[in-house]
Design an enzyme around this catalytic site. Structure first.
Site, PDB file in Angstrom:
ATOM      1  N   GLU A  15      10.352  -0.811   7.125  1.00 41.38           N
ATOM      2  CA  GLU A  15      10.084  -1.044   8.555  1.00 41.38           C
ATOM      3  C   GLU A  15      11.335  -1.128   9.417  1.00 41.38           C
ATOM      4  O   GLU A  15      11.470  -2.041  10.232  1.00 41.38           O
ATOM      5  CB  GLU A  15       9.231  -2.317   8.712  1.00 41.38           C
ATOM      6  CG  GLU A  15       7.920  -2.221   7.949  1.00 41.38           C
ATOM      7  CD  GLU A  15       7.061  -3.466   8.046  1.00 41.38           C
ATOM      8  OE1 GLU A  15       7.418  -4.395   8.789  1.00 41.38           O
ATOM      9  OE2 GLU A  15       6.016  -3.502   7.375  1.00 41.38           O
ATOM     10  N   ASN A  68       9.831   2.949   3.631  1.00 41.42           N
ATOM     11  CA  ASN A  68       8.432   2.566   3.843  1.00 41.42           C
ATOM     12  C   ASN A  68       8.231   2.044   5.264  1.00 41.42           C
ATOM     13  O   ASN A  68       9.029   1.239   5.747  1.00 41.42           O
ATOM     14  CB  ASN A  68       8.092   1.450   2.829  1.00 41.42           C
ATOM     15  CG  ASN A  68       6.625   1.091   2.791  1.00 41.42           C
ATOM     16  OD1 ASN A  68       5.772   1.978   2.669  1.00 41.42           O
ATOM     17  ND2 ASN A  68       6.314  -0.197   2.886  1.00 41.42           N
ATOM     18  N   HIS A 128      -2.011   0.953   7.560  1.00 42.19           N
ATOM     19  CA  HIS A 128      -2.882  -0.144   8.007  1.00 42.19           C
ATOM     20  C   HIS A 128      -3.682   0.423   9.179  1.00 42.19           C
ATOM     21  O   HIS A 128      -3.177   0.530  10.289  1.00 42.19           O
ATOM     22  CB  HIS A 128      -2.051  -1.359   8.438  1.00 42.19           C
ATOM     23  CG  HIS A 128      -1.283  -1.977   7.317  1.00 42.19           C
ATOM     24  ND1 HIS A 128      -1.907  -2.599   6.251  1.00 42.19           N
ATOM     25  CD2 HIS A 128       0.044  -2.071   7.074  1.00 42.19           C
ATOM     26  CE1 HIS A 128      -0.986  -3.055   5.413  1.00 42.19           C
ATOM     27  NE2 HIS A 128       0.206  -2.740   5.883  1.00 42.19           N
ATOM     28  N   GLU A 139       0.173   0.893   1.606  1.00 46.63           N
ATOM     29  CA  GLU A 139      -0.427  -0.416   1.936  1.00 46.63           C
ATOM     30  C   GLU A 139      -1.778  -0.233   2.605  1.00 46.63           C
ATOM     31  O   GLU A 139      -2.129  -0.947   3.548  1.00 46.63           O
ATOM     32  CB  GLU A 139       0.517  -1.213   2.864  1.00 46.63           C
ATOM     33  CG  GLU A 139       1.901  -1.420   2.289  1.00 46.63           C
ATOM     34  CD  GLU A 139       2.809  -2.283   3.157  1.00 46.63           C
ATOM     35  OE1 GLU A 139       2.296  -2.967   4.082  1.00 46.63           O
ATOM     36  OE2 GLU A 139       4.024  -2.283   2.905  1.00 46.63           O
ATOM     37  N   ASP A 197      -5.250  -0.240   4.177  1.00 46.11           N
ATOM     38  CA  ASP A 197      -6.453  -1.029   4.475  1.00 46.11           C
ATOM     39  C   ASP A 197      -7.015  -0.496   5.784  1.00 46.11           C
ATOM     40  O   ASP A 197      -6.289   0.060   6.604  1.00 46.11           O
ATOM     41  CB  ASP A 197      -6.210  -2.552   4.483  1.00 46.11           C
ATOM     42  CG  ASP A 197      -4.997  -2.993   5.278  1.00 46.11           C
ATOM     43  OD1 ASP A 197      -4.564  -2.261   6.185  1.00 46.11           O
ATOM     44  OD2 ASP A 197      -4.483  -4.094   5.002  1.00 46.11           O
TER      45      ASP A 197
HETATM   46  O1  G2I Z   1       2.052  -7.672   7.156  1.00 49.67           O
HETATM   47  C1  G2I Z   1       1.387  -6.824   6.258  1.00 49.67           C
HETATM   48  C2  G2I Z   1       2.353  -6.022   5.441  1.00 49.67           C
HETATM   49  C3  G2I Z   1       3.140  -5.069   6.353  1.00 49.67           C
HETATM   50  N1  G2I Z   1       4.050  -4.243   5.598  1.00 49.67           N
HETATM   51  C4  G2I Z   1       4.953  -4.943   4.719  1.00 49.67           C
HETATM   52  C5  G2I Z   1       4.203  -5.926   3.822  1.00 49.67           C
HETATM   53  O2  G2I Z   1       5.107  -6.654   3.045  1.00 49.67           O
HETATM   54  C6  G2I Z   1       3.338  -6.866   4.637  1.00 49.67           C
HETATM   55  O3  G2I Z   1       2.706  -7.761   3.708  1.00 49.67           O
HETATM   56  C7  G2I Z   1       2.428  -9.031   4.190  1.00 49.67           C
HETATM   57  C8  G2I Z   1       1.710  -9.820   3.116  1.00 49.67           C
HETATM   58  O4  G2I Z   1       0.491  -9.183   2.849  1.00 49.67           O
HETATM   59  C9  G2I Z   1       1.469 -11.240   3.591  1.00 49.67           C
HETATM   60  O5  G2I Z   1       0.965 -12.033   2.499  1.00 49.67           O
HETATM   61  O6  G2I Z   1       3.622  -9.668   4.540  1.00 49.67           O
HETATM   62  C10 G2I Z   1       3.368 -10.933   5.139  1.00 49.67           C
HETATM   63  C11 G2I Z   1       4.664 -11.510   5.672  1.00 49.67           C
HETATM   64  O7  G2I Z   1       5.118 -10.779   6.757  1.00 49.67           O
HETATM   65  C12 G2I Z   1       2.744 -11.860   4.113  1.00 49.67           C
HETATM   66  O8  G2I Z   1       2.410 -13.088   4.707  1.00 49.67           O
HETATM   67  C13 G2I Z   1       3.057 -14.198   4.192  1.00 49.67           C
HETATM   68  C14 G2I Z   1       2.853 -15.345   5.157  1.00 49.67           C
HETATM   69  O9  G2I Z   1       3.426 -14.980   6.424  1.00 49.67           O
HETATM   70  C15 G2I Z   1       3.519 -16.563   4.653  1.00 49.67           C
HETATM   71  O10 G2I Z   1       3.253 -17.643   5.491  1.00 49.67           O
HETATM   72  C16 G2I Z   1       3.057 -16.857   3.233  1.00 49.67           C
HETATM   73  O11 G2I Z   1       3.797 -17.933   2.683  1.00 49.67           O
HETATM   74  O12 G2I Z   1       2.554 -14.540   2.935  1.00 49.67           O
HETATM   75  C17 G2I Z   1       3.235 -15.610   2.355  1.00 49.67           C
HETATM   76  C18 G2I Z   1       2.738 -15.810   0.923  1.00 49.67           C
HETATM   77  O13 G2I Z   1       1.364 -16.051   0.906  1.00 49.67           O
END
Ligand code: G2I
Length: 475
Positions: A182, A224, A260, A287, A289
């Site tokens: 990103e 990515n 997404h 990714e 969805d």
């Molecule tokens: O935002 C969706 C995805 C966009 N592209 C890059 C990916 O890496 C990203 O994944 C998401 C995860 O699916 C989330 O699970 O990235 C987020 C962070 O920007 C993740 O969220 C984080 C929460 O913000 C935190 O509070 C939490 O501690 O997940 C963490 C673990 O559960």
């Protein structure tokens, strides 16, 4: 919030609700939805009807028939959930850690690396015989606080050290790394996003790719990003970077399209994948969805068909397993419902994957198979070709195994290595010998190849790679 009705984004009567829906998800997901909704295309509702003896019944096995993978982002904290793990091990042949290999997880304080949860994801993938996608070495989000407070040379050095350390820890075990995630801005500029990393100098991305290659020569190295689902200013900015990298020999192997998606798919989704593939890189859906709605299954099918139509689209990853596992809370964007039941979208994906193979079982009786200008190998046989990525003192070989006019059940590829060459790592095959005359046998998940389909395995070695065409034996 419940499921979004189809056409919701186009309703002139609900502008307030549209905004509230979009505001309820994180910022860049919002822009992804806006971008895709604006150009949504109603996809043909028909899905190829399969039902041949060759149609595989799980996502991973169906994708493997054409040499592709079908993966899921998984969370270490959910592996104890029996339903989750049952679906994971049954359906998928690739895994991506949703958070466990990110910078904040792997280097919580500078120079102190923690791989406990990343290794849990890796080990789960290995136990399944699945590919493991590494995600993500450098990103402006989810940086540990110590890195957020650095700048200039100190940050550059810390970032490159991070890439080197993490890629070295996982050396030889990762199919593809999201080296940089990103780094481009949304909107019409086509320019890099401002970030602490970008402020260390425009060459930070290529420095990261070179460090990753040096640390793990066998891993495919990907860039990515999201909001790149058609030909637009952002995807074109990335396209120009990849073209520049290829022309200057910066090591990049693949581009990840997060995908997404809202309730529509840009009409040029496939053409966009193809223009990147034409630069000489693999493309992957990383990714996926899709917002729930009456169009969800069609959008999923459209993405699948697009990947299947692009020979360098090597696989698809969905960002979670059940709707309840998704980061898009309330949007029900995945292939399994909260209870783990297959949704209509699941069936549409499976059918589209199986449509990549033959629609009728191979037969030795009439009518005879059609002739083509370049005849495939004889019935029941296979052929193998090698592509080499070489540098002084070493190489990575990617071997494509192609079935002839009948499906192949098991294969062995044999080849001869030049004097001084020795294999140091193999993936998606089991080797006999590492110098001179060597052979490679399929592993559990890639022995079945549909008629006309292919699968790929690879190996890395010291010295120079094989130059003669290998032989392939089926059975
Ligand atoms: O935002 C969706 C995805 C966009 N592209 C890059 C990916 O890496 C990203 O994944 C998401 C995860 O699916 C989330 O699970 O990235 C987020 C962070 O920007 C993740 O969220 C984080 C929460 O913000 C935190 O509070 C939490 O501690 O997940 C963490 C673990 O559960």
């Amino acid at each position: 919030m419940g499921a979004l009705p189809y056409g919701f984004f186009h309703s002139p009567k609900s502008p307030q609700r549209k905004v509230s829906v979009l505001m309820s998800i994180p910022r860049h997901g919002r822009s992804a939805l806006l971008a895709t909704a604006a150009v949504s295309v109603a996809l043909a509702a028909s899905v190829a009807v399969i039902g041949t003896a060759d149609a595989a019944s799980t996502l991973g096995a169906s994708a493997a028939q054409t040499g592709r993978y079908y993966g899921a982002a998984i969370a270490a904290g959910r592996l104890g959930d029996a339903t989750y793990t049952r679906i994971l091990t049954t359906e998928f042949n690739s895994v991506t850690p949703e958070n466990e290999m990110k910078w904040d997880a792997t280097e919580p304080s500078q120079g102190r690396f923690t791989y406990t949860n990343g290794d849990r994801i890796l080990n789960q993938g290995v136990a399944m015989g699945a590919k493991v996608r590494g995600h993500a070495l450098l990103w402006h989000q989810q940086q540990p606080s110590w890195a957020q407070s650095l700048s200039g040379t100190a940050l550059r050095n810390a970032a490159i050290n991070h890439v080197t350390q993490v890629a070295t820890h996982y050396k030889g075990k990762i199919y593809a790394w999201d080296v940089v995630n990103e780094a481009f801005a949304d909107g019409g500029s086509g320019a890099r996003r401002d970030s602490n990393l970008q402020r260390t100098g425009n060459d930070w991305i290529e420095a990261a790719f070179r460090a990753a290659r040096a640390a793990d020569p066998a891993a495919k190295l990907c860039y990515n990003d999201y909001n790149t689902d058609g030909v637009n200013a952002k995807s074109t900015g990335i396209y120009n970077m990849v073209r520049d990298f290829k022309s200057r020999g910066v090591p990049i192997d693949c581009v990840g399209f997060q995908s997404h998606l809202g309730t529509g798919l840009p009409g040029d989704y496939q053409a966009n994948l193809q223009r990147f593939a034409d630069l000489g890189v693999d493309v992957q859906i990383t990714e996926l969805d899709v917002a729930q709605g009456s169009n969800q299954a069609n959008v999923y099918a459209g993405v699948t068909r697009a990947c299947m139509a692009v020979s360098r689209c090597t696989g698809i990853t969905v960002w979670g397993i059940r709707d309840s596992d998704s980061w898009r809370t309330g949007e029900n964007p995945l292939l399994f419902d909260n209870s783990g039941n297959k949704k209509a979208a699941y069936t549409s994906v499976l059918n589209a994957l199986n449509a990549g193979g033959p629609t009728t079982p191979p037969t030795t009786s009439n009518p005879p198979p059609p002739t083509t200008s370049t005849p495939p190998p004889p019935t029941g046989a296979c052929a193998a070709t090698v592509s080499l990525n070489s540098w002084t003192g070493g190489y990575v070989a990617t071997v494509r195994v192609t079935a002839g006019q009948a499906a192949v059940s098991g294969w062995t590829v044999s080849l001869s290595l030049p004097s001084g060459s020795a294999i140091t790592g193999v993936w998606s095959a089991a080797n006999t010998g590492s110098t001179g005359a060597v052979s490679f046998r399929n592993v559990s998940y890639n022995g079945q190849i549909a008629a006309g389909g292919f699968t790929e395995f690879g190996f890395q070695g010291t010295g120079s790679g094989p130059t003669a065409t290998p032989t392939c034996a089926a059975g």
